[in-house]
Structure formats: C-alpha cells, structure tokens
Design an enzyme around this catalytic site. Structure first.
Site, short mmCIF file in Angstrom:
data_model
loop_
_atom_site.label_atom_id
_atom_site.label_comp_id
_atom_site.label_asym_id
_atom_site.label_seq_id
_atom_site.Cartn_x
_atom_site.Cartn_y
_atom_site.Cartn_z
N ARG B 8 -1.59 15.20 0.23
CA ARG B 8 -1.89 15.70 1.68
C ARG B 8 -1.43 14.88 2.78
O ARG B 8 -1.29 15.01 4.01
CB ARG B 8 -3.31 16.33 2.07
CG ARG B 8 -3.84 17.36 1.25
CD ARG B 8 -5.27 17.63 1.74
NE ARG B 8 -6.11 18.09 0.40
CZ ARG B 8 -5.77 19.53 0.23
NH1 ARG B 8 -5.09 20.19 1.07
NH2 ARG B 8 -6.33 20.18 -0.81
N LYS B 11 3.02 11.66 5.58
CA LYS B 11 4.04 10.40 5.45
C LYS B 11 4.74 10.29 3.99
O LYS B 11 5.87 9.69 3.77
CB LYS B 11 3.58 9.34 5.96
CG LYS B 11 3.37 9.33 7.70
CD LYS B 11 2.95 7.84 8.09
CE LYS B 11 2.58 7.81 9.57
NZ LYS B 11 2.05 6.74 10.10
N ASP B 67 -0.16 7.20 -7.48
CA ASP B 67 -1.20 6.37 -6.76
C ASP B 67 -0.60 4.75 -6.20
O ASP B 67 0.00 4.41 -7.53
CB ASP B 67 -2.42 6.18 -7.62
CG ASP B 67 -3.57 5.71 -7.00
OD1 ASP B 67 -3.84 6.15 -5.98
OD2 ASP B 67 -4.09 4.88 -7.72
N SER B 68 -0.70 4.44 -5.40
CA SER B 68 -0.08 3.17 -5.03
C SER B 68 -1.14 2.34 -4.27
O SER B 68 -2.08 3.12 -3.77
CB SER B 68 0.95 3.35 -3.84
OG SER B 68 1.95 4.43 -4.63
N ASP B 153 1.72 -1.85 5.12
CA ASP B 153 3.22 -2.15 5.47
C ASP B 153 3.23 -3.31 6.75
O ASP B 153 4.00 -4.30 6.46
CB ASP B 153 4.07 -1.32 5.97
CG ASP B 153 4.48 -0.09 4.88
OD1 ASP B 153 4.96 -0.78 3.74
OD2 ASP B 153 4.74 0.93 4.75
N LYS B 173 13.60 0.58 3.38
CA LYS B 173 12.41 0.61 2.59
C LYS B 173 12.40 1.34 1.22
O LYS B 173 12.28 0.63 0.26
CB LYS B 173 11.29 0.91 3.55
CG LYS B 173 9.62 0.87 2.88
CD LYS B 173 8.62 1.54 3.67
CE LYS B 173 7.32 1.59 2.49
NZ LYS B 173 6.39 2.36 3.39
N HIS B 178 8.30 -0.07 -3.98
CA HIS B 178 7.50 0.40 -4.97
C HIS B 178 7.75 1.82 -5.40
O HIS B 178 7.97 2.20 -6.51
CB HIS B 178 6.12 0.00 -5.16
CG HIS B 178 5.33 0.56 -3.76
ND1 HIS B 178 5.86 0.22 -2.36
CD2 HIS B 178 4.24 1.28 -3.66
CE1 HIS B 178 5.02 0.47 -1.75
NE2 HIS B 178 4.06 1.36 -2.31
#
Lengths: 196, 196
Positions: B8, B11, B67-68, B153, B173, B178
């Site tokens: 959701r 960004k 998942d980061s 960031d 970026k 990643h």
C-alpha cells in the site's frame, strides 16, 4: 582488598557487593574527577575492558568493570552492547524496554528466546588484564512483570522459571544471573592472584 | 501483463512502476477486502514470500512483493526486517531514522557501514514461487540530508558517492539501489516465463 567498580549505577554496585562479599568495593563516585569512558566497543568484552582500564589508570586500584545486556535471537543478538541506550537515551530503562516490546510485537512466541550476557573485566595497576563471560538464557515476554532488578528484567523469564528476573529475590537472581556467574568467576580469579 | 504489487506504499508502487515499465502494476488498494499480511518472518525472503502468496491468493493475479530494509553491520544486520517498525510504530520513517541515529551516536565513523537489502518475491496463481535479492552497500551518516526517497535514505551514503540516497534523482537511485537490482532481475525472470 580494595577494588574499584567502574560504574555509577547504584543498583549494579549493590549487586556486586552482594556477590563479592570479601572485597571492599568502591564506585566511580568515590573517584574524584573520573573521566567518562565512551563505550565505543562493539562487543561486551571490549566495553568492559575499556572501562576497567580507565578505572585502574585513574584510581591506581585494581578495577573491575562489566558490560552487560540482553541479546535477543530474533534481533541477531541486539540490543546487545546497545542495551542501556537502545531507545537512544542512555539509562532510560522504561523507554528501552517499551521500545523492545514494540519491535518484537509481531514476533511469535516461539522466536522470542534470548540471553542476558555479562562480560566482566579485571585490570590491575600492573596492566594485567582478565575478562570472563556469563550468560542467562530465557524468553522475552509481552508485558512487564515484577519490580526487582533493573533494565529488561521485567520482560525476561529465565529458562526453567515461570517468573521474570524482576520477580526473583536478589539472592535467587544472583544464583543464576549472567552477572552472578561472571563476577563469581572473577572473584575466584582475584582470590588466586599473588598478594602484592 | 497485469501484476499485483502487494503493497500500500505509494512511493514503493511508483518506484516499481519506474523499474518495471513493461508491466501493468496494480497495488493492494485496488484489491477489495485484502487481508493484512502479518510480517512475522525473520528474514527478508520469508516476509516477501508471505506477502506475495497472500496477494496471489486474494487476487488471482501474479503477485510481486518485496521486503526491504537497512542492515547495519554494527547492529548485527539490524534493523533488518524490523526497519519499518524499528521505533515500534510501523511506517513512522522519521521516528525510525531518529532512533537509529541515537543508537549509533557513540559508534565511530569507521564502524558505520551497512547495506540496504531487498528480497523481491514473485508468486504465480499456479503456485510457482521465485525470490531474488539485491543489496546496496554504504555508510550511515550522523545527520539526515536530502528529501528524496523514503525510510532511511536521508542518512545513507552509497559506496562511491558523496550524497545520500535521498539526494539522488529517482533514476540515479534506481540504477544502483537494492530494490532496483532485485526488481530488474525479477522483470527478466517474468519476461522469460512461458506465456499462458
């Protein structure tokens, strides 16, 4: 034998006096103008040695220091050396504990194991150095219980117990605790030192 | 090809649409009554798969989820899978970032390395599953800089750069991030799937 404990934490000094009954233990508040040690190490052993070296140098006394913390398996051993400043505010036990509970909110019961770890260092005026380790394994529960101890004690149930380490009597806690184990080993080591 | 991104986070959806330009990407807000996935995994891979499985099941579409997080070496890889809820409040980027800066306050510059890690999972309606990993290494600085990106960031300077990842243009970026690495690999994998 007179020994400096490199700590200003009154509860820690009381705990150590209970464990090392044969020794005359003074705290940092008894050493004038003692410079604050920056605990910049990334392991318990490093930090304990940093503090004990500073203490021995400043006081001329044999100095004992410990670095202790809670190593949570699901957090790869963290808070670890950051235990006392986990919330970013050094020594704010309640904020640290609440933060840890929040972080572990979604972590299921079967992954909530961890251990309290203590590295205890002894540095003699001669420069001789010793470090020993103690660990108490257990589980991190979801709500604080008990008023004894300090730090994360109210949310830690030692393996084999139904109560938190904040619900144990001081003597019962010393008998199994990470700090009890490490300092008893250090006391034996001190007793065996050649008398000078 | 229509694909569900199990997120959701607007960004994140925008970022993924930039990276996977050939695909028609919808977010969870376009799937009615989608049950919230509990991210109970202890690795990025587990959490990405949990979300992608839920998404594929609920929508009947191929589903991608990531998942980061930021893995800080001095914190044994934490905040890691806890990155978005590090402060105990899920998605509070500012509180998470400020907490991390506070925790690392005494950590010297030479020990402030870490990496942004992304696990990207693809689950097909058939049950077929894939997971790929991307990592961007760098350093955690002491004061936030830049207004781009999100999460950590503003306090992360990628290796080889003088600016934070919040000071990079979105395209710059994506080229090194990643998530860019992982999703480009996933895009290649999707392009190679047999058409059904």
């Amino acid at each position: 034998m007179r020994l400096l404990l490199a700590s200003r934490n009154a509860k820690k000094i009381t705990e150590l006096r209970r464990i090392m009954t044969d020794l005359d233990i003074v705290g940092l508040d008894d050493v004038p103008a003692f410079p604050e040690t920056v605990e910049s190490g990334l392991t318990f052993e490093e930090n304990a040695l940093l503090k004990a070296r500073d203490g021995a140098r400043a006081s001329g006394l044999p100095c004992v220091a410990d670095d202790s913390g809670l190593a949570v398996d699901a957090l790869n051993g963290m808070p670890g050396v950051f235990s006392a400043r986990w919330s970013g505010r050094h020594g704010d036990d309640l904020a640290n504990l609440q933060l840890l509970l929040g972080q572990l909110g979604d972590v299921p019961d079967e992954y909530r194991a961890g251990g309290f770890v203590c590295a205890a260092a002894l540095v003699l005026p001669s420069g001789e150095e010793h470090v020993v380790l103690g660990e108490m394994r257990g589980t991190i529960i979801r709500e604080p219980r008990g008023t004894g101890g300090f730090g994360y004690d109210p949310i830690f149930v030692p393996d084999g117990y139904d109560v938190t380490s904040a619900e144990l009597t001081p003597a019962a806690k010393d008998a199994i605790s990470h700090r009890g184990q490490a300092f008893r080993e250090l006391a034996t080591l001190i007793a065996d030192l050649p008398q000078t």
